[in-house]
Design an enzyme around this catalytic site. Structure first.
Site, PDB file in Angstrom:
ATOM      1  N   GLU A   1      12.627   3.050  -5.430  1.00  0.00           N
ATOM      2  CA  GLU A   1      11.415   1.961  -4.890  1.00  0.00           C
ATOM      3  C   GLU A   1      10.148   2.574  -5.359  1.00  0.00           C
ATOM      4  OE1 GLU A   1      11.248   0.740  -0.824  1.00  0.00           O
ATOM      5  OE2 GLU A   1      10.369  -1.171  -1.466  1.00  0.00           O
TER       6      GLU A   1
ATOM      7  N   TYR B   1      10.488  -4.113   6.736  1.00  0.00           N
ATOM      8  CA  TYR B   1      11.519  -4.062   5.879  1.00  0.00           C
ATOM      9  C   TYR B   1      13.058  -4.032   6.130  1.00  0.00           C
ATOM     10  CZ  TYR B   1       8.209  -4.130   1.807  1.00  0.00           C
ATOM     11  OH  TYR B   1       7.067  -4.447   0.989  1.00  0.00           O
TER      12      TYR B   1
ATOM     13  N   HIS C   1      15.455  -0.534  -8.164  1.00  0.00           N
ATOM     14  CA  HIS C   1      14.458  -0.878  -7.189  1.00  0.00           C
ATOM     15  C   HIS C   1      13.078  -0.227  -7.636  1.00  0.00           C
ATOM     16  CE1 HIS C   1      13.519  -1.747  -2.879  1.00  0.00           C
ATOM     17  NE2 HIS C   1      12.659  -2.234  -3.613  1.00  0.00           N
TER      18      HIS C   1
ATOM     19  N   ARG D   1       4.827   7.393  -0.410  1.00  0.00           N
ATOM     20  CA  ARG D   1       4.250   7.875  -1.691  1.00  0.00           C
ATOM     21  C   ARG D   1       3.992   9.647  -1.686  1.00  0.00           C
ATOM     22  NH1 ARG D   1       0.305   3.622  -4.783  1.00  0.00           N
ATOM     23  NH2 ARG D   1       1.366   1.673  -3.805  1.00  0.00           N
TER      24      ARG D   1
ATOM     25  N   ARG E   1       5.028  -6.501  -7.134  1.00  0.00           N
ATOM     26  CA  ARG E   1       4.722  -5.799  -5.818  1.00  0.00           C
ATOM     27  C   ARG E   1       5.260  -6.609  -4.786  1.00  0.00           C
ATOM     28  NH1 ARG E   1       0.065  -4.174  -2.258  1.00  0.00           N
ATOM     29  NH2 ARG E   1      -1.266  -5.556  -3.468  1.00  0.00           N
TER      30      ARG E   1
HETATM   31 ZN    ZN Z   1      10.899  -3.018  -2.580  1.00  0.00          ZN
END
Ligand code: ZN
Length: 338
Positions: free
Chosen positions: A284, A194, A6, A290, A71
């Site tokens: 991911e 998500y 991912h 991040r 993305r």
């Molecule tokens: Zn993703």
């Protein structure tokens, strides 16, 4: 070998976003034909966009290859119409192909589909075929909610989706169930939309008999499966009340989860609840989260660190880091041998 199932091209050169901005600007004048200008990106710009990001992190974290797609939050299938989505998807997929061609041992491609609200998924077949047969991609990202947070499409078990499933089975490619950005302010994209979508997809699969119709169809539910592992008892109990088969029989030959859960207790729970055969290593990166966790001093999305902490047998470790990905994405074998 460590396969990260991912990863997204979140660091693409600016020219890609400039194309998208021009495309969106052109939508304001419906009299104009859909914008599809040229994107000027050099190989060096692509290298530069990856060397300080995904490639650096692969090296630092000790992973080998990333299953790489455009993305996800930028797919934005709700923008424009089906032509907008097709042009945008082709551009994004072509760029992934260039990445995979420049770095064939670091990246293997997965495609974005040109979905659009109200447009049947069969419309995406042609682009899926192009990406698999011509660009060597090994899977796709399937958006269960092209409306971007309004959930106007039928559930994934509906026959509405069957044409794209038939093609996935024929091509022997899985789909990661992956929504895009949310245009509903109720749902934060990566924090709510998500995770909702992951959970929603799993519940839909419980409700239907999709895998009776498609015994070899495979889905990866990302982000650790949303709320599913944590609430496994709820889903088992619901399945029982609804006279569905036990979940292991009903879904776990076809549905897989990744390890994009950004803390150790979450990974421990995932491994405790879900059979190791159904878990694919994923991070991911560079993506949703991040930053560095001040409590550990590590990146939240350095999911390998959590997995490395667990007392896994050699066999289970192999399955999680490599074997399961090879089983779920069989076309990867050919890419990696090149
Ligand atoms: Zn993703």
């Amino acid at each position: 070998m460590i396969i990260d199932c991912h990863g997204h091209y979140t660091t693409a050169p600016k020219a890609l976003q400039a194309y998208r901005d021009a495309q969106i600007a052109a939508l304001k004048d419906p009299a104009q034909p859909p914008y599809d200008g040229k994107i000027d990106i050099s190989d060096d710009q692509i290298r530069e966009s990856l060397e300080g990001a995904q490639l650096k992190l692969q090296r630092e974290r000790g992973t080998d290859v990333t299953i790489f797609s455009p993305r996800a939050s930028a797919m934005a299938h709700h923008i424009g119409d089906v032509r907008t989505s097709l042009n945008w998807s082709r551009r994004c997929n072509d760029l992934i192909h260039r990445v995979c061609t420049l770095y064939p041992s670091n990246f293997v491609g997965v495609c974005q589909l040109p979905q659009s609200p109200g447009v049947p998924p069969s419309n995406s077949i042609e682009e899926l075929e192009r990406c698999v047969n011509e660009l060597g991609f090994i899977g796709c990202n399937l958006n269960p909610d092209p409306s971007g947070g309004h959930w106007t499409a039928p559930p994934l078990i509906d026959k509405y989706w069957y044409p794209i499933y038939e093609k996935m089975v024929e091509l022997d490619v899985p789909a990661m169930v992956h929504v895009s950005s949310s245009c509903n302010p109720v749902f934060h994209a990566t924090g709510a939309h998500y995770i909702n979508a992951d959970t929603t997809a799993f519940m839909q699969f419980i409700q239907g008999d999709l895998f009776k119709d498609f015994p070899t169809l495979r889905f990866i539910i990302p982000h650790g499966g949303g709320a599913v592992p944590f609430h496994w008892g709820r889903y088992r109990g619901l399945a029982q009340d609804m006279k569905r088969p036990v979940l292991e029989e009903h879904l776990l030959k076809n549905v897989f989860f990744d390890t994009c859960v950004y803390h150790l207790p979450g990974i421990e729970l995932l491994l405790k609840v879900i059979p190791v055969d159904n878990i694919l290593f994923g991070s991911e990166m560079v993506g949703a989260v991040r930053g560095i966790d001040p409590r550990t001093g590590q990146y939240y999305d350095d999911t390998k660190k959590y997995v490395d902490t667990l007392p896994l047998s050699e066999g289970d470790r192999y399955k999680l880091f490599e074997g399961n990905a090879r089983r779920v994405y069989p076309r990867i074998a050919k890419r990696l041998s090149k």
